[in-house]
Enzyme design. Sequence first.
Site, PDB file in Angstrom:
ATOM      1  CB  CYS A 255     -10.017   1.434  25.952  1.00  0.00           C
ATOM      2  SG  CYS A 255      -8.098   1.523  26.188  1.00  0.00           S
TER       3      CYS A 255
ATOM      4  CB  SER B 142      -1.321   0.424   0.748  1.00  0.00           C
ATOM      5  OG  SER B 142      -2.202   1.162   1.426  1.00  0.00           O
TER       6      SER B 142
END
Length: 490
Positions: free
Chosen positions: A322, A194
Amino acid sequence: MPYFDAASAAPLHPVAREALLASLDEGWADPARLYREGRRARLLLNAAREAAAEAVGCRPDEVVFTPSGTQAVHSGVSGALAARRRAGRRLLHSAVEHSTVLHAAEVHTAAGGSRTELAVDRTGRVAAGDVAAALSPDTALVCLQSANHEVGTEQPVEEVAALCQEAGVPLLVDAAQSLPWGPVPGGWSLLAASAHKWGGPPGVGLLAVRKGTRFAPQGPRDEREAGRSPGFENIPAIVAAAASLRALRAGQETATEAARLRKLVDRIRTRVPELVPDVEVVGHPVHRLPHLVTFSCLYVDGEALLHELDRAGFSVSSGSSCTSSTLTPSHVLRAMGVLSEGNVRVSLPYGTDEAEVERFLEVLPTVVHSVRERLGVPAEGRETVAATAGGGTEAAPAAAAEEPGGPGDSAASAEPAGLVVDSLGKRCPLPVIELAKAILEVPVGGTVTVLADDEAARLDIPAWCAMREQEYVGERAAERGAAYLVRRRA
């Protein structure tokens, strides 16, 4: 503001910027047309393909450009599997592959194929012997990243490629993280990358399929990019991507910069555990990318830590649950069996100043201390944590030690009743913090049972035990969540 997240997206290379602006004037026409503007666009596209092929280490006619690295992986996996349907329908991949490969594997199994996931060691590295043992006559494709995107560990691509060649099975290498630092060694069959990982513009992927590799493109097709990536090519972006990749290969620039950044990363790996108590540096100490280091801090909320570092002027990333939309721990950290909460990934872009790294090392201890203090955890470490024992513990009911089910049940069910830490409804690191507070309330040989329904606890409690030299006995099913049993050894 120091940007330390090159593994997600590298800043646009100056050469890429110049090439992009120049090709906007020259490469806007349809390269499939025969008139002057089309021929000019075709020349630019061909030159970009040659430059990319040289950097990858393959022939120009083996390279196609895609709208993203994700599309390159999906196209590579689906095309290789479809072409080898008669040979078998089994996909082999490591447990720490990028989520793009895992999603492609899910599509494959949903269509009736099978997959085998290879375990990794605590550094995140696959054993070539495990690949050899897993190869079978019905294996259609092996996928292996050249280097991990979260912890930087390099995989034994050359060894695995030799095994795959001997077995007659193609190997697809996800080279998104390593290609900026040099060609991928070994006899791979397919390679995906990429552009925004090496300083090219976003929206450009690369897929190389070596001659002789059976490949049947899936999905919509047209006459462009050898039928492997439909749609009008974004020539200005492709030209900029190839130009920046070629610039990285010019002279000794890449090798020199890699050596310089490796020294900076070595300093981070060494100094962080010295400056911050209760830190685990993860990833392979030797076989790793030169610019990337990952560490996890006990008793720290990853999202709060990243916000505080951002406020201090540092852009970093994390694999903590989280910090993600799924609220589950990183599959990479889970496969490695290392601590996930308080996780920080530092990936230095080209040109990072040494002074910026030194300032990061100055800021980090204060930031970690402030986050721990906010959670009620003194920064001194486990002894102080234990000395502040308080809420969350109670006498263990007799029935709590006898709950059936779950991994480790046979060992856990024989344990005497000890303390129970009720952390239901609390997210990590709170269950771990409460475990640390409770452990010294029981005698050596005694047990603490942590009740938790946060998925991260399944990873972080065993990791805490390994770091704190306590014994993780096992996990049992509970009415809600799970019960994690820990025996005090120290």
